[in-house]
Write an enzyme that holds these catalytic residues in place. Structure first.
Site, PDB file in Angstrom:
ATOM      1  N   ALA A  44       0.809  -1.212   0.000  1.00 31.14           N
ATOM      2  CA  ALA A  44       0.000   0.000   0.000  1.00 31.14           C
ATOM      3  C   ALA A  44       0.847   1.268   0.000  1.00 31.14           C
ATOM      4  O   ALA A  44       0.494   2.246  -0.661  1.00 31.14           O
ATOM      5  CB  ALA A  44      -0.934  -0.011   1.201  1.00 31.14           C
ATOM      6  N   ILE A  45       1.970   1.289   0.726  1.00 34.20           N
ATOM      7  CA  ILE A  45       2.787   2.508   0.779  1.00 34.20           C
ATOM      8  C   ILE A  45       3.433   2.810  -0.571  1.00 34.20           C
ATOM      9  O   ILE A  45       3.362   3.953  -1.049  1.00 34.20           O
ATOM     10  CB  ILE A  45       3.824   2.433   1.911  1.00 34.20           C
ATOM     11  CG1 ILE A  45       3.116   2.502   3.273  1.00 34.20           C
ATOM     12  CG2 ILE A  45       4.849   3.556   1.794  1.00 34.20           C
ATOM     13  CD1 ILE A  45       4.016   2.359   4.474  1.00 34.20           C
ATOM     14  N   GLU A  71      14.131  -4.374  -7.397  1.00 29.27           N
ATOM     15  CA  GLU A  71      14.031  -5.828  -7.439  1.00 29.27           C
ATOM     16  C   GLU A  71      12.618  -6.276  -7.747  1.00 29.27           C
ATOM     17  O   GLU A  71      12.378  -7.354  -8.276  1.00 29.27           O
ATOM     18  CB  GLU A  71      14.534  -6.470  -6.151  1.00 29.27           C
ATOM     19  CG  GLU A  71      13.611  -6.357  -4.953  1.00 29.27           C
ATOM     20  CD  GLU A  71      13.961  -5.188  -4.076  1.00 29.27           C
ATOM     21  OE1 GLU A  71      13.711  -4.036  -4.508  1.00 29.27           O
ATOM     22  OE2 GLU A  71      14.456  -5.398  -2.956  1.00 29.27           O
ATOM     23  N   ILE A 122       9.665  -3.129  10.606  1.00 32.71           N
ATOM     24  CA  ILE A 122       8.794  -3.515  11.720  1.00 32.71           C
ATOM     25  C   ILE A 122       8.836  -2.467  12.825  1.00 32.71           C
ATOM     26  O   ILE A 122       7.805  -2.061  13.352  1.00 32.71           O
ATOM     27  CB  ILE A 122       9.211  -4.896  12.254  1.00 32.71           C
ATOM     28  CG1 ILE A 122       8.960  -5.967  11.185  1.00 32.71           C
ATOM     29  CG2 ILE A 122       8.480  -5.235  13.550  1.00 32.71           C
ATOM     30  CD1 ILE A 122       9.556  -7.323  11.494  1.00 32.71           C
ATOM     31  N   GLY A 139      16.276  -7.179   0.123  1.00 28.66           N
ATOM     32  CA  GLY A 139      17.018  -6.185  -0.641  1.00 28.66           C
ATOM     33  C   GLY A 139      17.128  -4.833   0.023  1.00 28.66           C
ATOM     34  O   GLY A 139      17.615  -3.878  -0.595  1.00 28.66           O
TER      35      GLY A 139
END
Length: 488
Positions: A263-264, A283, A358, A381
């Site tokens: 979503a971001i 990537e 996180i 990555g």
């Protein structure tokens, strides 16, 4: 009589009768040592042989106890063959079969408790379907950067007996495509003794390093299945605010972008409609790229390498994305050893890398690999691109970590959602990006610039983008840790 070449380089001659048994013996064991030569491991090289078209149950009969099996992943996870592999392992009472993968979708039947003595999953990046297995000790996780994964095969740290992949149907030249995933698959195939390919008409044809000639496939299994779908959720207000902060403050015209799915990234892309001459070197990328390509915002014109091309390594999204990349020469699929190479990344203009995490502590340590002691994902990555952007040749790179300020799924002793900006990281948490690597941290409340700042300055900047419910508490905790008040 027919001449053929096996996966480890031996030429042999067989008649029509008994060829299956001889072929199986030589492919698996390389027993014909009287007359041989070495051929290129490039899987796009045309060889003088054909794949054997079989059922999934027949294909997996070549797997035996003690083998190492590599599995292609993401949207190209060969689930039908993996189900047959699991049944084969149970029926034949196999032991100690190591199953390696980078990130797989669908279920993973070989990772269930009843398969504990048969299969040992090994993850280079932990996917959701393997978290339980790994956290219960029935599987392994290897900490390594995404760009390093192909070296496991090339340096023979993980010898591969059997590779199981998904490809598109062969064209009139006999070429198949790895489709949505090249990542580390091409390196694994080049060093595999046997290749099993699930041939799926729904797999888009992509180019670059995605091409494999059917003559390198030992067993072909026809199985048509829709690809997994991701990224159809509309962004929340928090995600939209984060995307707007990134687009308005950190993405310049002419920048090269790296971003994953979610979503971001999609919220950020939706805010870039007035930008010019953006490029993609990532990537992976999400569906938000499509409209920007069609509107002329993404041109890849300013890129120093692969000018005019979108360079990526694997893809997951919805059918709109799969249709967009199908037979599209604009899309150049490369191995992660290229897409995630810091020296390649650093040459791109205004390299802007957007990643998530996180939690972040007040010194700028970025936790992305685990939730406390519970393994969650891995290194992936993130560091590749954070460092590549920071080392940008033009000095205009933007390494960005984006996250919501709170975790709505958990609450603290006050009954409010817990803060993702914390004084001290959880015990056992895996720091993927160190405080020295951290540059920009973005929440829905703004942008914290950390590079070159002292610990008390960093704490001040991070507290200012934390949720207002937590700022007073974080300020007190910062003083307890640093023995000085946070200050700009």
């Amino acid at each position: 009589m027919a001449s053929a070449i096996n996966r480890i380089g031996f030429r042999f001659t067989v008649g029509n009768q008994g060829s299956k048994k001889i072929w199986s013996t030589i492919v698996r064991n390389g027993t014909n040592s009287k007359s041989y030569f070495t051929y290129t491991p490039q899987v796009s090289q045309i060889l003088d042989r054909e794949p054997k078209w079989v059922s999934a149950d027949e294909a997996v009969q070549c797997i035996k106890s003690g083998d190492t099996v590599f599995v292609g992943g993401a949207a190209s996870t060969p689930i039908e063959v993996l189900r047959s592999m699991t049944d084969h392992g149970k029926q034949k009472q196999l032991k100690n079969v190591r199953v390696c993968s980078m990130h797989t979708e669908f279920e993973s039947p070989y990772s269930e408790p009843e398969c504990a003595d048969i299969f040992r999953p090994t993850a280079f990046f932990i996917s959701a379907n393997l978290r339980k297995c790994i956290n219960e000790g029935r599987g392994d996780a290897i900490p390594l950067f995404l760009h390093d994964i192909p070296y496991l095969f090339e340096r023979k740290l993980i010898p591969v007996d059997v590779s199981i992949i998904t490809v598109s149907p062969p064209d009139h030249h006999g070429f198949c495509s790895l489709g949505t995933s090249v990542d580390c698959i091409r390196s694994a195939l080049s060093h595999s003794k046997v290749i099993i390919a699930q041939v799926n008409k729904h797999m888009p044809r992509t180019f670059g390093e995605a091409i494999i000639h059917q003559s390198h496939i030992d067993f072909a299994v026809k199985h048509d299945r829709e690809l997994p779908v991701h990224g159809d959720k509309a962004p929340t207000a928090t995600e939209s605010a984060i995307g707007k902060h990134i687009a308005d403050n950190l993405v310049e015209d002419g920048a090269t972008l790296q971003m994953g799915i979610g979503a971001i990234p999609d919220a950020t892309l939706s805010c870039l409609k007035d930008h010019k001459d953006l490029g993609i070197h990532s990537e992976m990328f999400s569906i938000g790229v499509i409209d920007l390509v069609r509107s002329g915002v993404i041109t890849n014109h300013n890129k120093k390498l692969d000018r005019g091309l979108i360079v990526t390594s694997f893809l997951m999204g919805n059918q709109k994305l799969y249709d967009f990349v199908d037979n599209n020469p604009l899309i150049c699929m490369r191995q992660v050893s290229y897409t995630n190479n810091v020296h390649i990344i650093s040459q791109q203009p205004k390299m802007t890398a957007i990643n998530s995490c996180i939690e972040v502590d007040l010194t700028g340590q970025i936790v992305s690999g685990s939730i406390g002691y519970r393994m969650y994902s891995g290194y992936g990555g993130q560091v590749d691109f954070i460092r590549g952007a920071a080392e940008g040749f033009d000095g205009k790179g933007k390494p960005i970590i984006a996250l919501g300020s709170v975790n709505p799924k958990t609450k603290d002793e006050r009954g409010v959602p817990t803060s993702k900006i914390v004084p001290i990281i959880k015990e056992g948490a895996t720091v993927v990006t160190t405080s020295a690597h951290a540059h920009y941290v973005v929440t829905e409340f703004g942008v914290a610039s950390l590079f070159g700042k002292s610990l008390r300055q960093r704490a001040h900047a991070l507290i200012n983008v934390a949720h207002p419910d937590h700022r007073e508490w974080l300020e007190k905790a910062s003083f307890d840790r640093l023995k000085v008040m946070p200050s700009a």
